[in-house]
Write an enzyme that holds these catalytic residues in place. Sequence first.
Site, mmCIF file in Angstrom:
data_model
loop_
_atom_site.group_PDB
_atom_site.id
_atom_site.type_symbol
_atom_site.label_atom_id
_atom_site.label_comp_id
_atom_site.label_asym_id
_atom_site.label_seq_id
_atom_site.Cartn_x
_atom_site.Cartn_y
_atom_site.Cartn_z
ATOM 1 N N ASP A 364 0.878 -1.247 -0.137
ATOM 2 C CA ASP A 364 -0.039 -0.065 0.194
ATOM 3 C C ASP A 364 0.837 1.143 0.071
ATOM 4 O OD1 ASP A 364 -2.422 1.775 0.927
ATOM 5 O OD2 ASP A 364 -3.094 -0.186 0.637
ATOM 6 N N ASP A 480 -5.967 4.657 -6.296
ATOM 7 C CA ASP A 480 -6.592 5.486 -5.149
ATOM 8 C C ASP A 480 -6.957 6.789 -5.600
ATOM 9 O OD1 ASP A 480 -7.723 5.938 -2.686
ATOM 10 O OD2 ASP A 480 -6.138 5.125 -1.570
ATOM 11 N N ASP A 548 -13.449 2.752 3.729
ATOM 12 C CA ASP A 548 -12.437 2.330 4.505
ATOM 13 C C ASP A 548 -12.615 1.843 5.971
ATOM 14 O OD1 ASP A 548 -10.315 3.152 3.116
ATOM 15 O OD2 ASP A 548 -9.890 5.156 3.883
HETATM 16 C C1 GLA Z 1 -7.086 5.520 1.151
HETATM 17 C C2 GLA Z 1 -7.501 4.054 1.084
HETATM 18 C C3 GLA Z 1 -6.786 3.068 2.032
HETATM 19 C C4 GLA Z 1 -5.263 3.211 1.833
HETATM 20 C C5 GLA Z 1 -5.004 4.649 2.243
HETATM 21 C C6 GLA Z 1 -3.555 4.943 1.869
HETATM 22 O O1 GLA Z 1 -7.696 5.828 2.534
HETATM 23 O O2 GLA Z 1 -8.779 3.822 1.106
HETATM 24 O O3 GLA Z 1 -7.116 2.018 1.819
HETATM 25 O O4 GLA Z 1 -4.935 2.850 0.835
HETATM 26 O O5 GLA Z 1 -5.593 5.510 1.421
HETATM 27 O O6 GLA Z 1 -3.148 6.185 2.125
#
Ligand code: GLA
Length: 735
Positions: A364, A480, A548
């Site tokens: 990530d 994202d 999230d």
């Molecule tokens: C967003 C995404 C999370 C993660 C963060 C990383 O909030 O929804 O899953 O990837 O960014 O900064």
Amino acid sequence: MYSIYRFIPWLFRSLSVFILLLFMVSGIQAQIIPVETSQNAMVFQVDKSNDLKMIYFGERLSIDSEYTYISEQYKQATDYTNVYNSAYTSAGSRNLLEPAIRLTHSDGNQSLDLEYVNHQTETIDANVSLLKVTMKDRVYPVQVELYYQSYFNEDVIEQWAVISHQEKKPVVLHKFASANLSLKGKEFYLTQYYGDWAKEMQPEESKLTHGIKTIDSKLGTRANLFQPSVFMVSFDQPANEDEGTVLYGALEWSGNFKIEMELDPQDNLRIIAGMNDYASEYKLPAKQKFKTPAFLHVLSQKGKGEASRKLHTWARNYKVLDGKGDRLTLLNNWEATYFDFNEQKLFSLLKDTKKLGVDLFLLDDGWFGNEYPRNNDDAGLGDWQANRKKLPNGVSSLVEEATKNGVKFGIWVEPEMVNPESSLYHEHPDWVIKQPRRDEHYFRNQLVLDLSNPEVQDFVFKVVDDLFVENPDLAYIKWDCNAVIYNAYSNHLKEQTHLYIDYVRGLYNVLERIRDKYPTVPMMLCSGGGGRVDYAALQYFTEFWPSDNTDPLERVFMQWEYSYFYPAISTSNHVTDWGKQSLKYKVDVAMMGKLGFDIVIGELPDEELRFCQQAVEAYDKLKETVWHGDLYRLADPKENDFASLMFVNLEKSEGVVFNYLVNNRYDKKSEDPIRFKGLDTAKNYQIQEVNIYPGTSSPLNSDQVFSGEFLMKIGYNPQVHAGRKSVVLLIREVK
Ligand code: GLA
């Protein structure tokens, strides 16, 4: 003697009357334009003044010519304009209601009055047809083509418009809807959704009253954050799961949208849906075509359940990338490490990925940025080079190590964004959307890049392309998008009011290029949750991130609502530390879609690890039915102490039923049997509880055989209670 020649004028006259009659009769018939699917008909009529009207949308009739009789059966209030039910209401002439199109001609005149010119239907294949109706203004050289793409078996219709003109100077488009529906019913109930970060897809149902109800977004990017464009309209009564007429609608567009529902003076419901016209006047040069995005809808006479099954089938067959294919289970490190990792830590997570038994490790946020390292969320976005401290050997050593461990490797990017704390921001301030003379305003410490600019499109494409070129084994991208557009201003555009629209078109250009080069690699559509999912974007993505908020109790509700509009195969659900429920409850909830984990595997007690490993194996057996089967909702968590829903494969030989307690008060449980749906009455089934936690046993007798009839008429009690808060059942046909 009578000469035969005496009859010639009479013959001529009679012949011409006959031809005229023939023409009139065929003319009248040609003026009815039905768009028919297996259950429904959407019918247009061209009247004698060439107005194109939507006269009917409902169950189809067997005799086409009877559609002509429908209008005369309604004795509603006077239509002072003769176009209340126009198929595409034009502003500035007779119209008195909300228009679908509004423009200013090159001479400054603001009137438009469209008339029917012709239509044609193209058969695309055995299931799909495309109707094109051409309209033109009665005075100015302006044309509008209305398109209706119908999917016969699924009862889905996508509709859009193409606007063009031959005026000497540009025409300014002020409003440009994709669809303009006119519906008849006693009353109409709207189900819409609202939310925010971690609170996506909160439903609200209300009766539509006279006037206009608007659902819209002005956020530019991650446009669904406060409300998505998906909605339902139920006719005559609030929406039911298995009965009643329900229309689902959604705009296939990843930017600002506007859906207007106007209960008109005749009590008909007009739905006008399209890109939002807010701050978006569009200057259209002569001969250039302005194509709106598609608005899709599905109409069911059997409630929300059937509507969603039709929509899911359509989505898997025609929209979601690789909708009929497979998906990768994964271990993600976001909540396990946040920004705090290095190569060694990741190497050990790769081993955990293997140990857990999932297909892929997903790295990530936090792997990039050198001058401005991405060690928290206030720096580094835009600088897509691996951070040398954390990853001295780059991303490629991680991909290699993953391969050595027998797992695949995926990576997070957020290529549309930039932190002011980044080299990109300093090198290309002109690429950033911001007002030249105003303070910057940040959403999660970041700004949005100007994708209306082709140079920026090239940059964004290259971010992803470089990753694949440098790492041919890269198997997955999480894309994202965590900021909205503030201070909308483009350095590149001459016309500032084009920004919101050209941004999204620029994004689609990039995604198109990525898919041309990498057609099948799975990509997750993310934006701090469900701030972005829609069916235009899902053409490029295999799955989306609903929220999230991964608290499983919250997810039972949220996934339930998403499930009306998106199939399980496209819904990414991760097991995380959010929520107080047991690990089993979390895993069971995540299994209702595309399963992933985001927990520290290395710290799990043996028993929990064993449970997770077994769950991954169990999921392997269920996933086919969850991903490609039909979804039936059995018990709504909003109305019961538990939620229950069921997937059934197309052969009706296997089903999976998920049950979750959602009320923790004393002695709440599944008291009565839950009636199953979608099985074959004539088949016999055995029911086995799966995903049982190590050291516990199931009270259910898996040897018992039930007929489909029994399970659907009487039901079955999964015995959900405080001691068994989540229960997953596998139903198999016995022969
Ligand atoms: C967003 C995404 C999370 C993660 C963060 C990383 O909030 O929804 O899953 O990837 O960014 O900064």
